[in-house]
Structure formats: structure tokens, C-alpha cells
Scaffold this active site. Sequence first.
Site, short mmCIF file in Angstrom:
data_model
loop_
_atom_site.label_atom_id
_atom_site.label_comp_id
_atom_site.label_asym_id
_atom_site.label_seq_id
_atom_site.Cartn_x
_atom_site.Cartn_y
_atom_site.Cartn_z
N ASN A 1 17.28 48.73 67.52
CA ASN A 1 16.38 47.60 67.34
C ASN A 1 16.00 47.47 65.87
OD1 ASN A 1 14.95 50.04 67.83
ND2 ASN A 1 13.08 48.92 68.32
N GLU B 1 13.11 45.38 63.70
CA GLU B 1 11.91 44.55 63.79
C GLU B 1 11.65 43.80 62.48
OE1 GLU B 1 8.76 47.11 65.18
OE2 GLU B 1 9.66 47.22 67.19
N CYS C 1 16.79 43.29 69.52
CA CYS C 1 16.87 44.44 70.43
C CYS C 1 18.15 45.24 70.19
CB CYS C 1 16.87 43.98 71.88
SG CYS C 1 15.30 43.32 72.46
N GLU D 1 20.23 46.53 72.39
CA GLU D 1 21.37 46.15 73.24
C GLU D 1 22.13 44.97 72.67
OE1 GLU D 1 18.18 46.61 74.06
OE2 GLU D 1 17.92 46.89 76.22
N CYS E 1 15.04 44.14 78.30
CA CYS E 1 14.25 42.91 78.36
C CYS E 1 15.08 41.79 78.99
CB CYS E 1 13.75 42.53 76.97
SG CYS E 1 14.97 41.67 75.95
N1 THU Z 1 13.45 46.55 72.59
C1 THU Z 1 14.80 46.79 72.64
O1 THU Z 1 15.41 47.21 71.65
N2 THU Z 1 15.44 46.55 73.81
C2 THU Z 1 14.84 46.07 74.94
O2 THU Z 1 15.52 45.81 75.94
C3 THU Z 1 13.40 45.91 75.00
C4 THU Z 1 12.69 46.04 73.70
C5 THU Z 1 12.75 46.80 71.32
C6 THU Z 1 12.35 45.53 70.61
C7 THU Z 1 11.14 45.99 69.83
O3 THU Z 1 11.58 46.51 68.58
C8 THU Z 1 10.55 47.11 70.65
O4 THU Z 1 11.56 47.52 71.55
C9 THU Z 1 9.31 46.70 71.44
O5 THU Z 1 9.52 45.55 72.15
#
Ligand code: THU
Length: 145
Positions: free
Chosen positions: A53, A55, A64, A66, A99
Site C-alpha cells: 500500500n 498512502e 491498496c 492488492e 476492501c
Molecule cells: N489497504 C490495503 O492495502 N488493502 C486493502 O484491501 C484494504 C486497505 C490499505 C490502504 C491503507 O493504506 C490502509 O490499508 C488503511 O486503509
Amino acid sequence: MSMAPEDAQAPGLRDRLLPAARRASANAHSPYSGLKVGAALLTGDGSVISGCNVESASFGLTQCAERNALGTAIAEGVAPGSVTALLVYLPGDRPLPPCGACRQVMLELLAPGAQVLSVCDGDGFHRWDVEDLLPGAFTGLPRDD
Ligand code: THU
């Protein structure tokens, strides 16, 4: 990829994909949430491609793990629909359910029947056939033909 019921934790896939997902997790850029998510996928020819991920201070721009792994796979020439498994890893004792946005993209880019695993450092895990991640998913504009 079919799997025997007694293979519920999918150790073959876990062994194959977890090291790459852990390495990617260590590279996560997540100063806001603190979650270091790693993902690794298996292609039809047996290659492993990972993502983490990333940000942004503008929170909605966050990417994300994935979808970053899947985007890299597409950039590397992996054919849509040929990814046979994807593992997502979150350090700690709780696995992270993917997500909704990632579920949509996985449904579109993974192979039919592909396995999606969510693992952590403890015994807890989730495992789905990709089709079960998003029942009734949007798959394109309705057409008459
Ligand atoms: N996140 C992911 O990398 N994958 C997901 O399926 C859910 C959320 C990350 C995004 C963000 O950096 C952190 O988790 C919190 O949402």
C-alpha cells in the site's frame, strides 16, 4: 486452482506467496494508517509479483497493496484473467479482508476459481474463491446482445 478440503490453509500457496508479500509489506508507505499491507500474486506461468500500500496526505489517493500488485502484473504483460492466486498479508495477529475496490478489480483480473488468501503472523486467515468476494458484481454495462 482446486484444493483439497483438508488443505484449508492452502499451505502450498501460502509458502509460495507469503515471503514476497512480507517483503512488500516491509516497503509499505503508510504514515497515516500505520498498516503495512503486502500482497503477492501467482501468474499462470508460475511467476510471483508483489505490491504494497502507498498512502498520500490526500487520503483518497491511497493505493491498496492488492491493486498495486495487480497493476504491476498488467504492466509486466501478465494477461488479464490469468492470475491463479493472490495473497494479502498484514503483520500482526489479524488478517485483513480486502476492501471493496480491490474485490472488484480482483474479480476482473484473476482467473475463474482463483484463490484469495488473507494471512497474518498468527493462525487466523481467510480464504475465498474470487467469485465469492463480491456477489452480484458489476461486470460492465448491460448490453442487449
Ligand atoms: N489497504 C490495503 O492495502 N488493502 C486493502 O484491501 C484494504 C486497505 C490499505 C490502504 C491503507 O493504506 C490502509 O490499508 C488503511 O486503509
